[in-house]
Design a protein around this motif. Structure first.
Motif, mmCIF file in Angstrom:
data_model
loop_
_atom_site.group_PDB
_atom_site.id
_atom_site.type_symbol
_atom_site.label_atom_id
_atom_site.label_comp_id
_atom_site.label_asym_id
_atom_site.label_seq_id
_atom_site.Cartn_x
_atom_site.Cartn_y
_atom_site.Cartn_z
ATOM 1 N N ILE A 56 34.712 -12.556 6.189
ATOM 2 C CA ILE A 56 33.321 -12.754 5.577
ATOM 3 C C ILE A 56 32.487 -11.675 6.329
ATOM 4 C CG2 ILE A 56 33.232 -15.021 4.857
ATOM 5 C CD1 ILE A 56 31.872 -15.569 7.787
ATOM 6 N N GLU A 62 28.479 -15.295 9.114
ATOM 7 C CA GLU A 62 29.111 -15.470 10.590
ATOM 8 C C GLU A 62 28.688 -16.980 10.779
ATOM 9 O OE1 GLU A 62 27.285 -12.903 10.383
ATOM 10 O OE2 GLU A 62 28.833 -11.508 10.237
ATOM 11 N N HIS A 89 41.222 -9.840 11.520
ATOM 12 C CA HIS A 89 40.027 -8.914 11.308
ATOM 13 C C HIS A 89 39.097 -9.321 10.588
ATOM 14 C CE1 HIS A 89 41.571 -8.655 7.094
ATOM 15 N NE2 HIS A 89 42.768 -8.469 7.641
ATOM 16 N N GLY A 90 37.985 -8.661 10.376
ATOM 17 C CA GLY A 90 36.687 -8.968 9.598
ATOM 18 C C GLY A 90 36.835 -8.500 8.033
ATOM 19 N N SER A 91 35.714 -8.252 7.391
ATOM 20 C CA SER A 91 35.649 -7.967 5.996
ATOM 21 C C SER A 91 35.732 -6.618 5.680
ATOM 22 C CB SER A 91 34.453 -8.933 5.246
ATOM 23 O OG SER A 91 33.426 -8.130 5.797
ATOM 24 N N ALA A 92 35.754 -5.884 6.731
ATOM 25 C CA ALA A 92 36.118 -4.355 6.585
ATOM 26 C C ALA A 92 35.354 -3.603 5.251
ATOM 27 C CB ALA A 92 37.636 -4.173 6.440
ATOM 28 N N ASP A 106 34.155 -1.045 4.810
ATOM 29 C CA ASP A 106 34.168 0.291 4.720
ATOM 30 C C ASP A 106 35.324 0.493 3.843
ATOM 31 O OD1 ASP A 106 35.848 -0.929 6.502
ATOM 32 O OD2 ASP A 106 36.191 1.014 7.652
ATOM 33 N N ASN A 143 45.296 -3.602 4.179
ATOM 34 C CA ASN A 143 46.850 -4.070 4.759
ATOM 35 C C ASN A 143 46.352 -5.724 4.652
ATOM 36 O OD1 ASN A 143 49.134 -4.725 5.902
ATOM 37 N ND2 ASN A 143 48.909 -3.476 7.391
HETATM 38 P P1 NAD Z 1 36.546 -5.435 10.824
HETATM 39 O O1 NAD Z 1 37.821 -6.131 11.380
HETATM 40 O O2 NAD Z 1 35.920 -6.021 9.461
HETATM 41 O O3 NAD Z 1 36.965 -3.941 10.391
HETATM 42 C C1 NAD Z 1 37.299 -3.089 11.765
HETATM 43 C C2 NAD Z 1 37.969 -1.921 11.381
HETATM 44 O O4 NAD Z 1 39.471 -2.459 11.092
HETATM 45 C C3 NAD Z 1 37.523 -1.244 9.937
HETATM 46 O O5 NAD Z 1 37.592 0.286 10.237
HETATM 47 C C4 NAD Z 1 38.467 -1.610 9.027
HETATM 48 O O6 NAD Z 1 38.555 -0.872 7.923
HETATM 49 C C5 NAD Z 1 39.628 -1.828 9.633
HETATM 50 N N1 NAD Z 1 40.437 -3.067 9.031
HETATM 51 C C6 NAD Z 1 40.053 -4.426 9.129
HETATM 52 N N2 NAD Z 1 40.803 -5.031 8.646
HETATM 53 C C7 NAD Z 1 41.785 -4.199 7.943
HETATM 54 C C8 NAD Z 1 42.930 -4.351 7.082
HETATM 55 N N3 NAD Z 1 43.332 -5.461 6.729
HETATM 56 N N4 NAD Z 1 43.616 -3.435 6.856
HETATM 57 C C9 NAD Z 1 43.244 -1.966 7.100
HETATM 58 N N5 NAD Z 1 41.912 -1.982 7.918
HETATM 59 C C10 NAD Z 1 41.630 -2.892 8.398
HETATM 60 O O7 NAD Z 1 35.320 -5.360 11.709
HETATM 61 P P2 NAD Z 1 33.977 -5.008 11.685
HETATM 62 O O8 NAD Z 1 33.763 -3.501 10.960
HETATM 63 O O9 NAD Z 1 33.156 -4.886 13.083
HETATM 64 O O10 NAD Z 1 33.019 -5.929 10.734
HETATM 65 C C11 NAD Z 1 33.024 -5.929 9.540
HETATM 66 C C12 NAD Z 1 32.312 -7.217 8.923
HETATM 67 O O11 NAD Z 1 33.371 -8.448 9.235
HETATM 68 C C13 NAD Z 1 30.857 -7.563 9.626
HETATM 69 O O12 NAD Z 1 30.118 -8.103 8.841
HETATM 70 C C14 NAD Z 1 31.450 -8.765 10.835
HETATM 71 O O13 NAD Z 1 30.623 -9.414 10.976
HETATM 72 C C15 NAD Z 1 32.647 -9.365 9.890
HETATM 73 N N6 NAD Z 1 33.675 -9.953 10.731
HETATM 74 C C16 NAD Z 1 34.267 -10.987 10.213
HETATM 75 C C17 NAD Z 1 35.210 -11.892 10.655
HETATM 76 C C18 NAD Z 1 35.858 -13.182 9.968
HETATM 77 O O14 NAD Z 1 35.552 -13.261 9.075
HETATM 78 N N7 NAD Z 1 36.625 -13.816 10.696
HETATM 79 C C19 NAD Z 1 35.628 -11.337 11.948
HETATM 80 C C20 NAD Z 1 35.179 -10.124 12.485
HETATM 81 C C21 NAD Z 1 34.096 -9.453 11.894
#
Ligand code: NAD
Length: 356
Positions: free
Chosen positions: A75, A90, A276-279, A281, A289
């Motif tokens: 999310i 969150e 990981h989060g919702s990525a 980007d 992945n």
């Molecule tokens: P993120 O984990 O979403 O991304 C960090 C980096 O890792 C980014 O460059 C992203 O593209 C890459 N990445 C993440 N998952 C990937 C995948 N499956 N495959 C390829 N690349 C991947 O962390 P962030 O950018 O700090 O946060 C983005 C949003 O996600 C924020 O709103 C944050 O609050 C939320 N978040 C949610 C959770 C959860 O739902 N459990 C956990 C962490 C962050």
């Protein structure tokens, strides 16, 4: 035939894309496996706020409580970043974890042989790493009261009670008993009183597990040791905020955050989700992945339902996928014979599962 009911929370950003692939693989593994999987989709996070004005609607909690497990994507996103704290995505996840009493978060970190070059650390350092972070999830500074943000001052409170430490420590020692029989408890006892209590209580719990060797490490040293020599660790036991940070650090050992699954347990219904989060980007581009979510689904079969064969099939299919040189974009520079989209990766893994 047994039927397992799964609450599905796809969430925001890449959440829907990766959860769809995990379901594809679950459907493949449950065909002719002697059990049925039934899904009930509910909303949480920014998408829930858009529909209900709340990141965790009552309906979602009710459905989760009546299911056998929860499969969750991720999310969050910029769109909801400026909402009041209790409306942010969150908050929905934190509330779900505390409502369901999911106090124990398990984050296994394994390095696939095919991906030793994908880590930012040298292959000799990461080869064979197999550790488990056991993170306390419903206490500590993320939940402590009082908390306040004023114009010129802001504060949070780090609190742990003895009973909260006992129950998470027991989880870590139990896990160590079926692994390498080593627990390293990570704290900041040289500075924080809450860590001094943590250390005393962990020592007490350790007496019930004489076969497990216990060590303690300060969190700053642990951050350094994780990249210096990650193979020294078997089970890492730590609190909420330290575990959050260290497990993201540990994820890089494996090569991509998109590989690592997790489970959150302790209450009646367990929650299975990638770390990981919702990525945002990369959302909507079909390049995320899905392995972390697919492996979370495998953990769900193994630990929530006891369907060990099915879980093994998924793990083996993921290994085969990597061994044969399939890579999503995050790992495209490391031994790739074929670059695949999120959807292709899910289909290839599902196909392998069907043939195992
Ligand atoms: P993120 O984990 O979403 O991304 C960090 C980096 O890792 C980014 O460059 C992203 O593209 C890459 N990445 C993440 N998952 C990937 C995948 N499956 N495959 C390829 N690349 C991947 O962390 P962030 O950018 O700090 O946060 C983005 C949003 O996600 C924020 O709103 C944050 O609050 C939320 N978040 C949610 C959770 C959860 O739902 N459990 C956990 C962490 C962050």
């Amino acid at each position: 035939m047994k039927t397992y009911k799964i609450a599905v929370i796809k969430g925001d950003g890449i959440g829907p894309e990766i959860v769809d692939e995990a379901i594809k693989v679950l459907d493949a593994v449950s065909t002719n496996a002697g059990f049925n999987l039934v899904y009930e989709e509910v909303l949480m996070g920014g998408c829930a706020y858009d529909v209900y004005g709340e990141p965790l609607p009552k309906e979602t909690i009710e459905v989760c409580m009546h299911c056998d497990a929860i499969l969750f994507g991720a999310i969050g996103g910029e769109k909801w970043d400026n909402l009041p704290r209790d409306k942010r995505p969150e908050s929905g996840l934190l509330k779900l974890r505390s409502t369901l009493e999911l106090f124990a978060n398990f984050r296994p970190v394994k390095v696939y042989d095919e991906l030793v070059d994908a880590s930012s650390l040298k292959p000799a350092i990461v080869e064979g790493v197999d550790l488990l972070v056991v993170r306390e999830l419903t206490g500590g500074i993320y939940f402590g009261e009082p908390r306040e943000k004023e114009e010129k001052k802001a504060y949070n409170t780090m609190v742990y009670t003895k009973s909260e430490i006992v129950r998470i420590a027991k989880m870590a020692f139990e896990a160590a008993m079926v692994r390498g029989k080593k627990v390293c408890s990570i704290d900041k006892a040289n500075v924080l009183e809450v860590s001094q209590l943590w250390r005393e209580v962990v020592e007490e719990v350790a007496k019930d597990y004489p076969e497990v060797s216990l060590s303690h490490m300060y969190v700053d040293n642990a951050a350094m040791q994780l990249v210096r020599d990650p193979k020294q660790f078997d089970v890492i036991l730590t609190g909420n905020i330290f575990g959050d940070i260290l497990s993201d650090e540990a994820s890089q050992i494996s090569g991509s955050i998109g590989l690592l699954p997790s489970s959150s347990v302790g209450g009646k219904v367990g929650l299975y989700e990638p770390i990981h989060g919702s990525a945002p980007d990369i959302a909507g581009q079909g390049i995320a992945n899905p392995i972390a979510t697919i492996s979370s689904a495998s953990m769900m079969l193994r630990f929530a339902f006891g369907e060990i064969d099915a879980a093994d099939k998924i793990d083996n299919a993921v290994s085969l996928f990597l061994k044969e040189g399939y890579r999503t974009k995050d790992l495209s520079s490391f031994g790739a014979k074929e670059i695949c989209s999120t959807q292709e990766a899910g289909s290839i893994i599902a196909d392998k599962v069907s043939k195992l």
